[in-house]
Write a protein that holds these residues in place. Structure first.
Motif: not given
Length: 306
Positions: A34-44, A77-83
């Motif tokens: 789970i990223s800070e920002e999904v399309d951020n170049e760094y997180w990619r 998103f963290i909640d969704k991953a747990i569920a």
């Protein structure tokens, strides 16, 4: 209970989630990054490293995150991953009671959770994988001292005021230069980890502090914005610029001498190490709570060095 409907936070409904993810039977584990920002170049780049390690260990990897940096969406998103009952969670740490609550719930449900890039040491996360952000700031400050002379009025552009990794990078820098009277902090602006935000923050800093002679950017796109604005200002000498990270555009600016140095961290390695750490935890091997990845300074002439 957290299920296909809603999350309870201290007994209150806070936001909606859905749960329909299933682990494909031919994979050993199902992990989520789970990223800070999904399309951020760094997180990619973090994602690519995580994908490489996942292929090695036959792990099904999901990559989630908000379109724009937003702590509340990240918590969703963290909640969704747990569920979804995944086997492990890797996420940027958030300094909040809600995050701590979710980490505790994840661990109680048998889902190990580790932080990546930004730590949350006050939580019960099982490990942190990423740069020593205070050290990164300190290296930037030491570089400012070594590579400049005379009075320097420094403008700092930081990604997010409320992000602990950004705070540590600023603190490390300030501590490094605190005993050097010729280096003074003129002001600090926030970019919201976007290039357009860095442009605006740099413009405001120069408008309010016309005597600025140097800049330090603490997130991946800050140096790009700083350099763009600095090149438009009619000054006898462009400001000394220290950027952050090694995105291709940042390295191009470094080689063209549009910036002077950049703090190099290694997001691909970060993602790779995060999966390896979570995989080890699942196997019952605990490698240690702090898994620091390499951080150094890169300059055009000298390359990278610790």
């Amino acid at each position: 209970m957290l299920n296909a409907g809603l999350m309870l936070y201290f007994g209150r409904e806070t936001f909606q989630v859905t749960s329909n993810a299933q682990q494909p039977s031919h994979y050993s584990y199902h992990f989520v990054l789970i990223s800070e920002e999904v399309d951020n170049e760094y997180w990619r780049l973090v994602e690519k490293g995580a994908e490489a390690a996942s292929r090695k260990h036959n792990i099904h990897l999901d990559y989630w995150g908000p379109k724009q940096a937003n702590n509340e969406e990240q918590l969703t998103f963290i909640d969704k991953a747990i569920a979804s009952k995944v086997d492990g969670i890797m996420t940027q740490g958030v300094s909040s009671d809600t995050f701590n609550y979710l980490v505790n719930k994840s661990v109680q449900k048998g889902i190990p959770l580790i932080t990546v890039d930004t730590d949350a040491p006050e939580s019960v996360r099982m490990a942190y994988v990423g740069s020593d952000n205070y050290l990164a700031g300190k290296l930037a400050g030491e570089t400012m001292i070594k590579q400049t002379s005379g009075l320097q009025k420094v403008g700092i552009v930081t990604g997010r005021f409320d992000a602990s990794n950004q705070q540590l990078r600023v603190k490390g820098f300030k501590d490094a230069v605190s005993n050097v009277s010729r280096i003074q902090i003129a002001g600090i602006g926030e970019s919201n980890i976007t290039k357009s935000g860095a442009i605006q923050a740099t413009y405001e800093l120069l408008k309010n502090h016309r005597n600025i002679t140097a800049f330090y950017g603490t997130s991946a796109l800050d140096g790009l914005g700083i350099s763009q604005v600095a090149s438009l200002y009619q000054q006898k000498k462009r400001p000394f610029i220290i950027a952050f990270d090694t995105l291709p555009e940042t390295l191009t600016l470094l080689n063209k001498q549009k910036i002077d140095a950049t703090v190099a961290q290694y997001p691909f390695v970060m993602g790779e190490r995060a999966v390896e750490t979570l995989f080890s935890i699942k196997k019952g091997v605990y490698p240690g709570s702090l898994q620091y990845t390499k951080t150094d300074i890169m300059t055009k002439l000298k390359g990278s060095h610790p």
